[in-house]
Write an enzyme that holds these catalytic residues in place. Structure first.
Site, PDB file in Angstrom:
ATOM      1  N   ARG A 167      39.221  42.223  47.327  1.00 55.68           N
ATOM      2  CA  ARG A 167      40.226  41.139  47.388  1.00 55.68           C
ATOM      3  C   ARG A 167      39.919  40.181  48.547  1.00 55.68           C
ATOM      4  NH1 ARG A 167      40.545  43.396  43.440  1.00 55.68           N
ATOM      5  NH2 ARG A 167      42.347  44.241  42.345  1.00 55.68           N
ATOM      6  N   SER A 239      50.265  42.325  42.006  1.00 59.15           N
ATOM      7  CA  SER A 239      50.310  43.297  43.110  1.00 59.15           C
ATOM      8  C   SER A 239      50.632  42.567  44.402  1.00 59.15           C
ATOM      9  CB  SER A 239      48.951  43.977  43.269  1.00 59.15           C
ATOM     10  OG  SER A 239      48.587  44.591  42.065  1.00 59.15           O
ATOM     11  N   GLU A 335      48.876  40.889  49.610  1.00 61.04           N
ATOM     12  CA  GLU A 335      47.761  40.271  48.874  1.00 61.04           C
ATOM     13  C   GLU A 335      47.964  38.756  48.698  1.00 61.04           C
ATOM     14  OE1 GLU A 335      46.129  42.439  45.382  1.00 61.04           O
ATOM     15  OE2 GLU A 335      46.253  40.495  44.400  1.00 61.04           O
TER      16      GLU A 335
END
Ligand SMILES: Cc1cc2nc3c(=O)[nH]c(=O)nc-3n(C[C@H](O)[C@H](O)[C@H](O)COP(=O)(O)OP(=O)(O)OC[C@H]3O[C@@H](n4cnc5c(N)ncnc54)[C@H](O)[C@@H]3O)c2cc1C
Length: 339
Positions: A167, A239, A335
């Protein structure tokens, strides 16, 4: 000079999947590359803070944006050639990611199917190296073109330049912050093999001995539709926390206290923990704080139950982080990008 249809005091509520009501001081829908140079050549616009916006599916607006929003709407996709046993496919930054993946499948090209149904644009896909069901875009990445706001030039970046991680990429760090992705090229293998190492996906495909790329995509789509809230129905950014990666020794200690801890060993000996499991164990699944809540079917997803502000979501996220830290000694990292 290209036309610059700049809007003022522009609502971003329908341009972020959390559905947070925020406004931009100035807004430009970018449909052609020369508009970027023209915007930077305008002293008033160039002096403003900038936000590059794709589909708004990985952003949390915590306030109005007192600057210029560049909403990437560049379009176009093509088969760009063959190289080293791969077909090169290219798409412009504003193309919808899922539509692009489905288009590659319609061309008979496998490779991106595990990444079906991820919201957002092609241009944002490299920013956090999107991943799902055992695949990440870095595995199929070939090159991308950026507009460098520092020099006003376009240039090509290869995988090593992008510094992809979990990520993560160069674009999330100071060195890459002034780069705007214009298009991305992927190398899809001619000798395609299904990637079904992810147990849930393998289960979904049970009974199909040699699944096609289309069948893998359909399985991924079916799982995602069951598990994740549709942002068109309930605001969310997927998420909300990354899965934390901890040293092997810390994981060992945690396992002594919590034998059911969900963990996945990484090639370097570290362990990736399941953030959703940690949150669930702290009793957060299905709980609300004001208009923000934790999705009842998936503790990793924070939702806007209607009328939530960015601050409501941040308060909920902080409370979850504090509980997980107190119980497990693990710091969860958000995130989405906070604006
Ligand atoms: C229901 C749901 C499920 C999701 N599932 C997943 C998943 O499985 N895996 C996963 O990895 N992510 C997932 N996400 C997160 C999100 O879809 C991805 O991060 C996606 O790539 C974001 O694309 P976007 O166009 O919406 O980017 P935005 O939210 O608009 O922007 C995200 C960041 O990228 C920057 N950016 C956007 N476009 C450009 C550009 N052209 N050039 C430079 N910077 C740019 C923005 O400035 C911002 O910092 C999910 C989100 C939702 C809502």
């Amino acid at each position: 000079m290209p036309d610059l249809p700049i809007a003022s005091d522009f609502s971003l509520a329908s341009l972020n999947t959390f559905g947070i009501a925020a406004r931009a001081r100035r807004y430009l829908r970018v449909t052609e590359v020369p508009q970027l140079a023209a915007a930077l050549a305008d002293p008033d616009l160039a002096a403003l803070p900038r936000l590059v916006l794709g589909g708004g599916s990985n952003l949390l607006f915590t306030r109005d944006f007192d600057g210029l929003v560049l909403h990437m709407a560049l379009s176009g996709r093509e088969i760009a050639g063959e190289e080293d046993g791969c077909t090169l496919v290219r798409a412009a930054a504003g193309e919808n990611w899922h539509d692009f993946v489905q288009w590659t499948l319609a061309q008979g090209l496998g490779g991106l199917e595990n990444l079906s149904l991820i919201p957002g644009t092609v241009g944002a896909a490299p920013i956090q190296n999107i991943g799902a069901y055992g695949a990440e875009i870095k595995d199929l990445f070939h090159a991308l073109t950026v507009f460098d706001t520092a020099s006003g030039q376009t240039r090509t970046l290869r995988a090593a330049d992008c510094r992809f991680g979990y990520r993560d990429s160069v674009f999330k760090h100071a060195e890459g912050a002034g780069l705007i992705v214009l298009d991305v090229t992927f190398a899809l293998p001619t000798a395609w093999q299904p990637n079904v190492k992810y147990a849930e996906l393998a289960n979904e495909l049970a009974g199909i001995a040699a699944p096609s790329p289309r069948q893998v995509a359909d399985a991924v789509i079916a799982i995602r539709r069951r598990k994740l809230p549709d942002p068109a129905v309930i605001g969310n950014a997927g998420s909300f926390f990354k899965n934390p990666v901890v040293p092997g020794a810390q994981c060992e200690r945690l396992l002594q206290a919590f034998p059911n801890l969900v963990h996945h060993r990484q090639p370097d000996g570290s362990e990736k923990l399941a953030a959703g499991w940690l949150i669930d164990q702290c009793g957060w699944k299905g709980r609300n704080m004001g208009a923000a809540g934790v999705y009842p079917k998936q503790a990793l997803v924070l939702v806007n139950n209607g009328g939530a502000t960015g601050d409501d979501v941040v308060r909920l996220a902080r409370a979850i982080q504090a509980d997980v830290l107190a119980r497990y000694g693990v710091q969860l990292e958000a995130e989405p990008v906070f604006v």
